[in-house]
Enzyme design. Structure first.
Site, mmCIF file in Angstrom:
data_model
loop_
_atom_site.group_PDB
_atom_site.id
_atom_site.type_symbol
_atom_site.label_atom_id
_atom_site.label_comp_id
_atom_site.label_asym_id
_atom_site.label_seq_id
_atom_site.Cartn_x
_atom_site.Cartn_y
_atom_site.Cartn_z
ATOM 1 C CG ASP A 150 0.404 -1.078 8.465
ATOM 2 O OD1 ASP A 150 0.670 -2.095 9.122
ATOM 3 O OD2 ASP A 150 1.229 -0.509 7.720
ATOM 4 C CE LYS A 154 0.856 1.281 4.440
ATOM 5 N NZ LYS A 154 1.725 2.456 4.743
#
Length: 269
Positions: free
Chosen positions: A132, A8
């Protein structure tokens, strides 16, 4: 079963405040990209984990894939597995590679053994592994806040934009990155800034880590500037570094320019 845990990027990253638990509250936009590892999980007689590709430091028993398996196996009965990870996403690069591997392990075990674990339970497992990790359960663009593990939907779509990602193979630890920042609440909500055309992001959508890390590692600033010089509509560092990315309106091959670094380029979805 073979899955491909993707990385990401952070589009904007504001460090809001330090929490009482030692973590920091942030705001950012997490956006999935195609740079991926390969993860094979197969039923086996005994549990095992091994990796190839980029060397992963530390004891394999402490790898997040191993932790995900052990955590889930305490709550559910299923066969032991052998996990083989082909590591391609750089480590300590602000791309969430290890977190993605863990989240994809959770999803793969759920599917492989038909555990029918709810989305909320999968998110809970992921949050217990890292701030995350939870993002990669649904793996779609989100506005994130608190420790980076709470999400709101965001309408941002960069479909068909071209991204060039450059990693100069610097390992920047989270502790090192946070040591140089001064938490401060942003004057303008990131979600509002991201509603503007992408070419306007340059002056408002920022990564707070750049201020302290660019002077310490000048190559990071040089790569960002080169991405802009080559026509990027927006360029920034992802996460706490050290990967820089540039977003372009059309396919732009910069493999020759950045051939001394690890890199990935392709279309966003």
């Amino acid at each position: 079963m073979v899955v491909f845990p993707n990385a990401k990027i952070n589009i904007g990253l504001n460090i809001i405040e330090k929490r009482k638990d030692g973590f920091h509250n942030i705001e950012s936009c997490f956006y999935p990209v195609g740079w991926s590892d390969a993860l094979e999980i197969l039923p086996a007689d005994i549990f095992s984990f091994q990796s190839d590709g980029i060397d992963i430091p530390g004891n394999p028993a402490s790898n997040l894939c191993t932790k995900a398996y052990k955590m889930m196996s305490t709550d559910y009965e299923f066969d032991p597995v052998s996990i083989h990870l082909l590591k391609a996403v750089p480590i300590g690069a602000g791309l969430g590679g290890g977190s993605s591997d863990a989240a994809f392990t959770i999803k793969a075990l759920n599917e492989l053994f038909g555990l029918e674990i709810s989305l909320e339970k999968q998110l809970d497992y992921a949050r217990r592994l890292g701030s995350d990790c939870a993002f990669f359960i649904e793996n779609k663009p989100v506005y994130c806040f608190e420790k980076g593990d709470r999400f709101e939907e965001i309408s941002l779509k960069l479909t068909e934009k071209w991204i060039v990602m450059v990693n100069p193979e610097l390992h920047i630890s989270t502790a090192e990155a946070y040591a140089g920042v001064q938490p401060l609440k942003s004057e303008i909500d990131l979600r509002e800034l991201l509603k503007a055309p992408i070419e306007n992001w340059r002056n408002g959508v920022k990564n707070d880590f750049e201020k302290s890390l660019f002077p310490k590692y000048p190559v990071l600033k040089e790569i960002k500037e080169r991405l802009y010089n080559e026509g990027a509509k927006y360029a920034a560092m992802s996460g706490s570094g050290s990967t820089l990315f540039g977003i372009f309106d059309k396919e732009t091959d910069l493999s020759d320019i950045f051939n001394q670094y690890k890199r990935w380029q392709g279309y966003l979805k």
